[in-house]
Design an enzyme around this catalytic site. Structure first.
Site, PDB file in Angstrom:
ATOM      1  N   GLY A 119       0.729  -5.025   0.933  1.00  0.00           N
ATOM      2  CA  GLY A 119      -0.518  -4.930   0.050  1.00  0.00           C
ATOM      3  C   GLY A 119      -0.243  -5.567  -1.247  1.00  0.00           C
ATOM      4  O   GLY A 119      -1.218  -6.272  -2.044  1.00  0.00           O
TER       5      GLY A 119
ATOM      6  N   ALA B   8       0.830  -1.110  -0.017  1.00  0.00           N
ATOM      7  CA  ALA B   8      -0.057   0.020   0.151  1.00  0.00           C
ATOM      8  C   ALA B   8       0.911   1.265  -0.040  1.00  0.00           C
ATOM      9  O   ALA B   8       1.932   1.331   0.404  1.00  0.00           O
ATOM     10  CB  ALA B   8      -0.990   0.023   1.264  1.00  0.00           C
TER      11      ALA B   8
ATOM     12  N   GLU C 126      -0.586  -9.364  -0.633  1.00  0.00           N
ATOM     13  CA  GLU C 126      -2.095  -9.381  -0.468  1.00  0.00           C
ATOM     14  C   GLU C 126      -3.030  -9.353  -1.586  1.00  0.00           C
ATOM     15  O   GLU C 126      -3.867 -10.239  -1.646  1.00  0.00           O
ATOM     16  CB  GLU C 126      -2.582  -8.323   0.767  1.00  0.00           C
TER      17      GLU C 126
ATOM     18  N   GLU D 183       4.606  -4.940   7.221  1.00  0.00           N
ATOM     19  CA  GLU D 183       3.755  -4.016   8.061  1.00  0.00           C
ATOM     20  C   GLU D 183       4.400  -3.745   9.402  1.00  0.00           C
ATOM     21  O   GLU D 183       4.256  -2.635   9.775  1.00  0.00           O
ATOM     22  CB  GLU D 183       2.516  -4.172   7.952  1.00  0.00           C
TER      23      GLU D 183
HETATM   24  N1  CAA Z   1       4.718   3.120  -0.625  1.00  0.00           N
HETATM   25  C1  CAA Z   1       5.069   4.325  -1.106  1.00  0.00           C
HETATM   26  N2  CAA Z   1       6.329   4.556  -1.694  1.00  0.00           N
HETATM   27  C2  CAA Z   1       6.922   3.337  -2.072  1.00  0.00           C
HETATM   28  C3  CAA Z   1       6.545   2.107  -1.440  1.00  0.00           C
HETATM   29  C4  CAA Z   1       5.329   2.069  -0.910  1.00  0.00           C
HETATM   30  N3  CAA Z   1       4.981   1.058  -0.252  1.00  0.00           N
HETATM   31  N4  CAA Z   1       7.542   1.308  -1.621  1.00  0.00           N
HETATM   32  C5  CAA Z   1       8.330   1.914  -2.393  1.00  0.00           C
HETATM   33  N5  CAA Z   1       8.142   3.206  -2.409  1.00  0.00           N
HETATM   34  C6  CAA Z   1       8.777   4.274  -3.374  1.00  0.00           C
HETATM   35  C7  CAA Z   1      10.162   4.886  -2.412  1.00  0.00           C
HETATM   36  O1  CAA Z   1       9.482   5.740  -1.518  1.00  0.00           O
HETATM   37  C8  CAA Z   1      10.847   5.229  -3.705  1.00  0.00           C
HETATM   38  O2  CAA Z   1      10.383   6.581  -3.991  1.00  0.00           O
HETATM   39  P1  CAA Z   1      11.463   7.827  -3.897  1.00  0.00           P
HETATM   40  O3  CAA Z   1      12.285   7.553  -5.289  1.00  0.00           O
HETATM   41  O4  CAA Z   1      10.357   9.137  -4.174  1.00  0.00           O
HETATM   42  O5  CAA Z   1      12.124   8.021  -2.711  1.00  0.00           O
HETATM   43  C9  CAA Z   1      10.584   4.319  -4.666  1.00  0.00           C
HETATM   44  O6  CAA Z   1       9.432   3.986  -4.619  1.00  0.00           O
HETATM   45  C10 CAA Z   1      11.768   3.207  -4.842  1.00  0.00           C
HETATM   46  O7  CAA Z   1      11.942   2.737  -3.695  1.00  0.00           O
HETATM   47  P2  CAA Z   1      13.324   2.517  -2.913  1.00  0.00           P
HETATM   48  O8  CAA Z   1      14.082   3.594  -3.399  1.00  0.00           O
HETATM   49  O9  CAA Z   1      12.943   2.142  -1.668  1.00  0.00           O
HETATM   50  O10 CAA Z   1      13.665   1.025  -3.530  1.00  0.00           O
HETATM   51  P3  CAA Z   1      14.766   0.050  -3.204  1.00  0.00           P
HETATM   52  O11 CAA Z   1      15.088  -0.881  -4.386  1.00  0.00           O
HETATM   53  O12 CAA Z   1      15.924   0.655  -2.497  1.00  0.00           O
HETATM   54  O13 CAA Z   1      13.770  -0.715  -2.003  1.00  0.00           O
HETATM   55  C11 CAA Z   1      11.931  -2.082  -1.574  1.00  0.00           C
HETATM   56  C12 CAA Z   1      12.833  -1.654  -2.595  1.00  0.00           C
HETATM   57  C13 CAA Z   1      12.637  -2.912  -0.560  1.00  0.00           C
HETATM   58  C14 CAA Z   1      10.777  -2.516  -1.876  1.00  0.00           C
HETATM   59  C15 CAA Z   1      11.733  -0.641  -0.526  1.00  0.00           C
HETATM   60  O14 CAA Z   1      11.210   0.131  -1.339  1.00  0.00           O
HETATM   61  C16 CAA Z   1      10.571  -0.829   0.444  1.00  0.00           C
HETATM   62  O15 CAA Z   1      10.786  -1.280   1.560  1.00  0.00           O
HETATM   63  N6  CAA Z   1       9.459  -0.664   0.440  1.00  0.00           N
HETATM   64  C17 CAA Z   1       8.192  -0.647   1.219  1.00  0.00           C
HETATM   65  C18 CAA Z   1       7.847  -1.873   1.495  1.00  0.00           C
HETATM   66  C19 CAA Z   1       6.544  -1.987   2.761  1.00  0.00           C
HETATM   67  O16 CAA Z   1       6.792  -1.741   3.860  1.00  0.00           O
HETATM   68  N7  CAA Z   1       5.512  -2.465   1.969  1.00  0.00           N
HETATM   69  C20 CAA Z   1       4.132  -2.485   3.019  1.00  0.00           C
HETATM   70  C21 CAA Z   1       3.444  -1.118   2.968  1.00  0.00           C
HETATM   71  S1  CAA Z   1       2.230  -1.153   3.953  1.00  0.00           S
HETATM   72  C22 CAA Z   1       1.134  -2.277   3.389  1.00  0.00           C
HETATM   73  O17 CAA Z   1       0.795  -2.726   2.289  1.00  0.00           O
HETATM   74  C23 CAA Z   1      -0.391  -2.368   4.523  1.00  0.00           C
HETATM   75  C24 CAA Z   1      -1.072  -3.239   3.987  1.00  0.00           C
HETATM   76  O18 CAA Z   1      -1.524  -4.333   4.622  1.00  0.00           O
HETATM   77  C25 CAA Z   1      -2.068  -2.850   2.847  1.00  0.00           C
END
Ligand code: CAA
Length: 257
Positions: free
Chosen positions: A108, A65, A111, A131
């Protein structure tokens, strides 16, 4: 439909829906949800479509998400909008829906893949429910569908530690139906979707409805439900055609496709 967060394409009786927010690793925001709901409704209503493939990019199916959209919310706003309830439109899609997953399928994203009927994964796929690292729990079915898919031990491990599992572990634990080399992902998913779309559509839809029922009811009720659907198929031309074609040693030409 002018879409900003998705790309769509049809090949024969298969629709391909590609998540397309490359700058955010396909993070799932409300705009994407709205477009996905509209797109799935559109293909569900289209008689020429018999199966749908949902996919992302090489790097990410979806990284969860959209954290930036969620961050400012408070309890009352999340409750009033019933945050994430809108995703039930994906799991309620009645036509067969295959997730073709490469790269990250996190939170998400994992999911969303689990809302599909089955997952075909590239060998690059990484699944997880991170999460807990954000101070929340999964909110789109992670604690429920993942537990049903992989059992309590691994679901607890993934949800409590937030670690990722690779495609091989995901297949071994039952989350994923098949793992293929990344460059064969879409072709493999298409082949499966084309096969499904070549069968009788109401029969494929009943298979889906009946398998999904297994998560909802007792075994006795599930068996009764399956039998009732099974009986009903003897009222269809496609049962006559399917069995007749077998006996005549020819390929079945299903009418209701
Ligand atoms: N939401 C918003 N933006 C996101 C995102 C997310 N879930 N995941 C990645 N992005 C964005 C980053 O902020 C980044 O944007 P900027 O360039 O503007 O900074 C861009 O995508 C590229 O991401 P990274 O620079 O972080 O890429 P990476 O290759 O270094 O890392 C990753 C990849 C390990 C997937 C890392 O992006 C990450 O950890 N993302 C979040 C994963 C996460 O925590 N997901 C769960 C979300 S909560 C949820 O989903 C609740 C639910 O149950 C529905």
């Amino acid at each position: 439909m002018a879409l900003k967060t998705l790309k769509t394409e049809t090949r024969g009786r298969v629709a391909i829906v590609t998540l397309n927010r490359p700058d955010a690793l396909n993070a799932l925001n409300s705009e994407l949800l709205g477009e996905l709901r509209e797109t799935l409704a559109h293909f569900s209503a289209d008689d020429k479509i018999g199966a749908i493939v949902l996919t992302g990019s090489e790097k990410a199916f979806a990284a969860g998400a959209d954290i930036k959209e969620m961050q400012p919310k408070d309890y009352v706003s999340a409750y009033l909008e019933d945050l994430f309830e809108g995703w039930s439109a994906v799991s309620n899609t009645r036509k067969p829906l295959i997730a073709a997953v490469a790269g990250y399928a996190l939170g998400g994203g994992c999911e969303l893949a689990m809302m599909c009927d089955f997952i075909i994964a590239a060998d690059t796929a990484k699944f997880g429910q991170p999460e807990i690292t954000l101070g929340i729990i999964p909110g789109m079915g992670g604690t429920q569908r993942l537990t049903r898919a992989v059992g309590k031990a691994k679901a607890m491990d993934l949800c409590l530690t937030g670690r990722m599992m690779d495609a091989e572990e995901a297949e071994r634990s039952g989350l994923v139906a098949r793992v293929v080399p990344a460059d064969e992902l879409l072709a493999t998913a298409m082949k499966a979707a084309e096969k499904i779309a070549g069968f009788s559509l109401p029969v494929a839809m009943m298979v889906k409805e009946s398998v999904n029922r297994a998560d909802e009811v007792t075994l006795a009720e599930g068996l009764r439900f399956e039998r009732r659907l099974f009986h009903s198929l003897f009222a269809t031309e496609d049962q006559k055609e399917g069995m007749g074609a077998f006996i005549d040693k020819r390929k079945a030409q299903f009418k209701h496709r």
